[in-house]
Scaffold this active site. Structure first.
Site, PDB file in Angstrom:
ATOM      1  N   HIS A 365       0.805  -1.223   0.000  1.00 18.46           N
ATOM      2  CA  HIS A 365       0.000   0.000   0.000  1.00 18.46           C
ATOM      3  C   HIS A 365       0.834   1.267   0.000  1.00 18.46           C
ATOM      4  CE1 HIS A 365      -3.974  -1.861   0.828  1.00 18.46           C
ATOM      5  NE2 HIS A 365      -3.249  -2.772   1.469  1.00 18.46           N
ATOM      6  N   LYS A 556      -8.117  14.238   4.458  1.00 15.72           N
ATOM      7  CA  LYS A 556      -7.322  12.999   4.472  1.00 15.72           C
ATOM      8  C   LYS A 556      -6.272  13.160   5.566  1.00 15.72           C
ATOM      9  CE  LYS A 556      -6.204  13.847   0.066  1.00 15.72           C
ATOM     10  NZ  LYS A 556      -6.492  12.603  -0.618  1.00 15.72           N
ATOM     11  N   ARG A 557      -5.516  12.088   5.859  1.00 18.74           N
ATOM     12  CA  ARG A 557      -4.416  12.244   6.811  1.00 18.74           C
ATOM     13  C   ARG A 557      -3.527  13.397   6.370  1.00 18.74           C
ATOM     14  NH1 ARG A 557      -3.907   8.500  11.251  1.00 18.74           N
ATOM     15  NH2 ARG A 557      -1.814   9.361  11.519  1.00 18.74           N
ATOM     16  N   LYS A 562       1.003  14.482   0.699  1.00 17.76           N
ATOM     17  CA  LYS A 562      -0.381  14.732   0.271  1.00 17.76           C
ATOM     18  C   LYS A 562      -0.609  16.222  -0.013  1.00 17.76           C
ATOM     19  CE  LYS A 562      -2.245  10.770   2.901  1.00 17.76           C
ATOM     20  NZ  LYS A 562      -2.899   9.900   1.918  1.00 17.76           N
ATOM     21  N   THR A 664      -8.506   6.640  -1.968  1.00 18.36           N
ATOM     22  CA  THR A 664      -9.847   6.082  -2.082  1.00 18.36           C
ATOM     23  C   THR A 664     -10.867   7.197  -1.843  1.00 18.36           C
ATOM     24  OG1 THR A 664      -9.550   5.347   0.202  1.00 18.36           O
ATOM     25  CG2 THR A 664      -9.375   3.677  -1.513  1.00 18.36           C
ATOM     26  N   LYS A 668     -14.683   8.377  -3.621  1.00 18.07           N
ATOM     27  CA  LYS A 668     -15.908   8.723  -2.894  1.00 18.07           C
ATOM     28  C   LYS A 668     -16.445  10.073  -3.356  1.00 18.07           C
ATOM     29  CE  LYS A 668     -13.874   6.129   0.870  1.00 18.07           C
ATOM     30  NZ  LYS A 668     -13.012   6.223   2.084  1.00 18.07           N
TER      31      LYS A 668
END
Ligand code: 26V
Length: 825
Positions: A365, A556-557, A562, A664, A668
């Protein structure tokens, strides 16, 4: 006369629910209805639902057993389940029945649902993926079961104080949970520590004795997982660590009562708390014990169930059992199964190895070096000496094999060894996982390519047939049907309800993308969802936001890769253009952030502070007020995501290309009609392919370009700084007092990291392209009908991203498991 299965099962009618509610109120809660507190009401409703789950759980198990079904076991240190009540009711097709029964008794189901604490037994994407997979397995009537740890404390609660993240413990089991069935009869004894005694007799080649161990009990708790339609209920088995009575008694009998209690507490710490980091390597003994505890319980439980159903035929094990490793965290399972087969079942090494290799499959992952697990040999020696011995033997045989295929290549052996010898000797868990599995998969097309080409090219060269891709997916039951009931209803009215189990059906919405009536209803639903979120924001942040502004969402985290900071820089740019250049943004926006930082990840915590400072300045500047608002909503979790995602217009997916394995959240959002603002990274690439370039905003460098700049060391952030006045202005603002509301030089670290430390995440390289893409998005939003059309096409074209599709691929290509429908279905 015995009642038939069917006659025994509780019904899903209003009156049956009313009965159940009143019964549980009296005989489980020991209360009168009027006396029930809010929490009691949740408990009562949950127990009524649970009864129905149990009926179907028993029936499902019987069905699998009669068919001698091959089973899949999903081993994961994390399952991010969120809330269960609403989801189970929907999947049982009993939402309205329960709602009406409660209504008759004067209670609002929506309010009761809000009482339920999230089961936050995971950090982020990897844990939520596991939860979506369980939903799909049950919906597809497949024998797939989760194994995990029953953490007493889930992921910490996040508070924001003075702009900083503060952590508080999440004692989610404080009042117990109605969703778990305790199975004390199936308690297992797990051994740790101790030493190896080598017997004298030579014919006992691998049968060393593991002695003087400490014993811990693993007590299973089953959480029923109901599939859509209620036919199949699988289960997630979570283990709690308890001290073993005998062991404590021994110390106790020696007269040291306090030490006996101390010992008891030490055993029980194993399942106390979820590690709150999703990358920074810990190397901590407790984490290792947790991983081993999960693995030891799961493997023994799996072998026991297999033996119960198949007398004395371990050779067929791999034809009835598949085990999926969710990242390397449960990789010790490979050594544990070898140990069981060799030490307990007396199989020869070769036979044990063939079974093991044919049973396991591994999902990677992440490519981030710091997230790749390595355990010091010295620690393994201490905690699981027998497993270390087995790993050494696996490695010896493996390197022999490599040397046969590639003779005279010592460098290759060094690159591929499971156990490193230079410096502190360590076990590389990814190498162990690859060697011990028959399948290795990445989670998006790009990521799977990078696994082969950059992460472990030598392994790919040796066994190319092992490597494959399984692009992630999400369950539309939770992320559309439950989270966005109004949109779900509109879709069902328009194309029927088959999309709930076959998401590709959404394609049938395409013809409606430009239909006036449909567009209008779609817009009105989005606006209602935005209003609902605006209320949440008012409650939590005390900020008033405009539901007619663009809801631009980044949740998100918090991680440097990111790039929440890139978004933050763009917001600063927009703000400075407004107040210094008098340039107004074309459309007003509400910038919405949420996410947790690992408590030990300093830079991530500073990014939270940066967002909050920027928010404070902008939200309190009357010049900016009608154009922009910035909010950081605290305590991001599954139940909050369910409220935010349906309200989004723009979905921020802006990771440095090549770094986000899949994502992911991106799926969504698209499924709920938000347009993606993203880099060509992870599953964004596939989303772009599906929805079409004209329905997504893509910007920034590509993975190959970044890779090249890194390889050639050709990236110089200063060039971008001097070359582009907008970039310089943003960086200078961060280096000045402008956004330091309380502490001077608060963000100098950021300026340094970007300009003087090489800008690891290519922020400046992508900023200009990002700003331009955002300007395009702002302008596009003003073309209301066009925008709505694009949003509808996003919904219509996200069929690929159902976790049902993902699970069907795993089932067919890796697990070889089948569907077992109930008679008459
Ligand atoms: C690593 C570690 C290291 C030791 C401490 C605890 C811990 C916990 C988790 C991890 C690995 C996290 C990897 C992860 O969450 N990957 C995400 O997986 C998602 C599902 O495949 C994917 O969508 C995201 O892109 C990816 O970042």
């Amino acid at each position: 006369m015995m009642m038939s299965e069917k006659e025994m099962m509780l019904e899903n009618t209003v009156s049956a629910y009313e009965n159940s509610l009143l019964n549980h109120c009296r005989y489980s809660m020991g209360e009168e209805w009027q006396q029930l507190s809010k929490r009691d009401l949740f408990q009562t409703a949950a127990l009524a639902v649970r009864d129905r789950l149990i009926d179907r759980l028993i029936e499902t198990e019987e069905r699998y057993r009669q068919s001698d079904a091959k089973r899949l076991y999903y081993l994961s240190m994390e399952f991010l389940m969120g809330r269960t009540l609403g989801n189970s009711l929907i999947n049982l097709n009993a939402y309205d029945a329960c709602k009406d029964a409660l209504m008759k008794l004067g209670v609002d189901l929506e309010e009761v649902r809000e009482i339920e604490p999230d089961a936050a037994l995971g950090n982020g994407g990897l844990g939520r993926l596991a939860a979506c997979f369980l939903d799909s397995l049950a919906t597809l009537d497949m024998p797939g079961f989760g194994y995990g740890i029953n953490y007493e404390y889930g992921l910490f609660k996040q508070l924001i104080k003075n702009g900083y993240q503060k952590e508080e413990p999440d004692h989610w089991l404080a009042y117990g949970t109605p969703w778990q069935i305790r199975r004390p009869d199936e308690t297992l004894r797990i051994h740790v520590y101790g030493r190896i005694e080598t017997p004298k007799s030579k014919d006992f080649e691998y049968g060393h004795l593991w002695v003087d161990t400490k014993e811990i009990l693993g007590v299973p708790y089953d959480m029923p997982i109901v599939g859509y339609g209620g036919r199949t209920v699988n289960c997630l088995r979570l283990y709690s660590a308890r001290s073993s009575q005998e062991f404590d008694m021994e110390i106790f009998n020696n007269g040291d009562y306090v030490k006996a209690v101390e010992q008891k507490m030490t055993s029980e710490t194993i399942s106390k708390v979820l590690y709150p980091s999703d990358s920074v390597k810990s190397g901590r003994e407790l984490r290792l014990k947790q991983e081993y505890f999960l693995v030891a319980c799961a493997v023994r439980d799996i072998v026991r169930r297999y033996e119960r159903d198949h007398k004395n035929a371990l050779s067929k094990f791999a034809s009835k059992v598949a085990i999926q490793l969710n990242d390397t965290h449960p990789a010790l399972a490979i050594a544990e199964l070898m140990r069981v087969l060799i030490d307990d079942k007396d199989l020869p090494w070769e036979e044990a190895w063939e079974i093991t290799h044919d049973t396991f499959a591994y999902t990677n992952h992440t490519l981030l070096a710091e997230a790749l697990e390595k355990w010091p040999v010295s620690l393994l020696e201490l905690v699981v000496p027998r497993h270390l011995q087995i790993i050494k033997e696996i490695n010896r045989r493996f390197l022999e094999q490599v040397a046969r295929v590639f003779p005279d290549d010592p460098e290759r052996l060094k690159r591929m060894t499971i156990i490193t010898e230079d410096g502190e000797s360590q076990v590389r868990m990814a190498h162990l996982s690859i060697v011990g599995s028959h399948s290795v998969n990445g989670v998006s097309e790009l990521h799977s390519e990078l696994v082969k080409k950059s992460l472990v090219p030598d392994f790919h060269e040796l066994t190319p047939e092992k490597f494959n891709n399984k692009t992630n997916g999400v369950t539309q039951r939770r992320w559309l049907l439950k989270a966005n009931p109004a949109l779900a209803e509109l879709i069902t009215e328009t194309i029927g309800d088959r999309w709930i189990t076959e998401l590709e059906e959404l394609h049938m919405l395409e013809p409606y993308a430009e239909a006036g009536q449909f567009q209008q209803e779609f817009r009105s639903i989005k606006r209602d969802n935005k209003l609902r979120l605006a209320k949440v924001i008012l409650d939590t942040n005390d900020v008033v936001v405009d539901p007619d502004s663009i809801f631009d969402v980044h949740i998100k985290r918090i991680h440097e890769y990111k790039r929440q900071s890139l978004n933050c820089m763009r917001i600063i740019h927009e703000y400075l253009s407004l107040v210094e250049d008098n340039q107004q943004p074309v459309a007003p926006r509400t910038y919405i952030f949420a996410g947790k930082a690992a408590p030990g990840y300093w830079a991530a915590k500073q990014i939270i502070k940066m967002i909050n400072n920027v928010a404070q300045i902008i939200n309190n500047d009357p010049r900016a007020n009608e154009f922009m608002k910035v909010v950081f909503i605290p305590d991001y979790k599954v139940s909050l995501a369910e409220k935010i995602i349906p309200a989004a217009d723009i979905s921020e997916q802006v990771s440095t290309a090549g770094m986000e394995a899949s994502g992911t959240g991106n799926m969504k959002f698209a499924m709920n009609g938000a347009l993606t603002m993203g880099t060509l990274d992870g599953a964004n690439i596939e989303i772009c392919e599906e929805v079409g370039e004209e329905n997504i905003f893509i910007f920034g460098l590509k993975a190959a370009e970044i890779e090249k700049m890194k390889r050639e060391k050709s990236y110089n952030p200063w060039e971008y700084y001097y070359h582009d006045g907008r970039i310089k202005r943003v960086m200078d603002a961060l280096n000045s007092k402008s956004f330091c509301t309380d502490e001077n030089e608060r963000f100098v670290w950021f300026y340094e990291a970007v300009l003087n430390a090489g800008d690891t995440y290519f922020l400046l390289a992508d900023l200009a392209s990002y700003i331009e893409a955002q300007e395009r998005a702002g302008a596009a939003y003003l073309q209301t009908d066009d925008w709505t059309g694009k949003a509808i096409l996003n919904v219509a074209r996200t069929g690929k991203f159902s976790s049902d599709r993902t699970i069907l691929e795993y089932a067919k290509e890796i697990w070889n498991i089948k569907r077992y429908m109930r008679n008459g279905h």
